[in-house]
Enzyme design. Structure first.
Site, PDB file in Angstrom:
ATOM      1  N   VAL A   9       0.875  -1.172   0.000  1.00  0.00           N
ATOM      2  CA  VAL A   9       0.000   0.000   0.000  1.00  0.00           C
ATOM      3  C   VAL A   9       0.909   1.218   0.000  1.00  0.00           C
ATOM      4  O   VAL A   9       2.025   1.177   0.515  1.00  0.00           O
ATOM      5  CB  VAL A   9      -0.979   0.019   1.199  1.00  0.00           C
ATOM      6  CG1 VAL A   9      -2.044  -1.042   1.053  1.00  0.00           C
ATOM      7  CG2 VAL A   9      -0.253  -0.142   2.516  1.00  0.00           C
ATOM      8  N   SER A  10       0.424   2.306  -0.587  1.00  0.00           N
ATOM      9  CA  SER A  10       1.293   3.469  -0.805  1.00  0.00           C
ATOM     10  C   SER A  10       1.600   4.244   0.467  1.00  0.00           C
ATOM     11  O   SER A  10       2.665   4.830   0.601  1.00  0.00           O
ATOM     12  CB  SER A  10       0.657   4.407  -1.829  1.00  0.00           C
ATOM     13  OG  SER A  10       0.526   3.730  -3.054  1.00  0.00           O
TER      14      SER A  10
END
Length: 198
Positions: A9-10
């Site tokens: 996930v960023s």
């Protein structure tokens, strides 16, 4: 042969549950799932690097979607080539069944199809990113042409600015101290002082 999963996930605020559920259903055992909360700009991510050290020839690497590997598609293609050709790791992309190199059983046709699909996806994703940037630029230009002011509204100049600015001009207070007295950044104070002709 071991099966590993990779999740990315960023940001720390984003939730990885959707990807984890998909990997569990594959199934990938939890102890072999590597999670990074990092940008996909490059492959220098701690969990990804740890996972690479564990991967052996014949192992399987499962990801939910190809963009979980990264967002730079030239680098994704290079990493795909490295994993499938140099390391002889089978890749499974759950959202894109054609990107499953296990099905190829080493056949040239299966590998060719997976590589071709990856090339097409990369082209489409890169084109879409370019289109998004172009639409954003066009939208900004159209808004500016209509007189819309973009960005944050300017910070109002406080009533005590003239007095603080005069002290700064006289050299009794530094620019940084003047900004601190007004509760603004030095760059904001400097901009106000320039506008006031200081």
């Amino acid at each position: 042969m071991n099966t590993y999963g990779y999740v990315r996930v960023s940001t720390r605020d984003q939730n990885e549950d959707r990807q984890l559920v998909a990997l569990r259903a594959f199934p990938v055992v939890e102890s072999r799932v590597y999670v990074d909360k990092a940008s996909g700009a490059d492959f220098e991510r701690p969990a990804y690097r740890r996972m690479l050290r564990r991967l052996r020839k014949g192992d399987v690497l499962v990801v939910k979607s190809i963009d979980r590997l990264g967002r730079n598609y030239a680098e994704i293609q290079e990493q795909w080539r490295y994993l499938t050709k140099e390391r002889s790791v089978a890749m499974v992309v759950l959202d894109t069944p054609l990107l499953d190199t296990r099905e190829s059983n080493g056949s040239l046709t299966g590998v060719f199809i997976a590589d071709l699909v990856l090339q097409i996806l990369s082209y489409v994703a890169e084109t879409e990113r370019d289109n998004i940037r172009q639409r954003q630029a066009e939208g900004i230009a159209a808004a500016q042409a209509r007189g819309v002011r973009l960005g944050r509204p300017p910070k109002p100049v406080p009533s005590e600015f003239a007095q603080v600015c005069a002290a700064w001009r006289a050299g009794t207070v530094s620019e940084r101290a003047a900004a601190r007295q007004l509760g603004v950044a030095p760059s904001t104070f400097h901009k106000w002082a320039q506008s006031a002709g200081a």
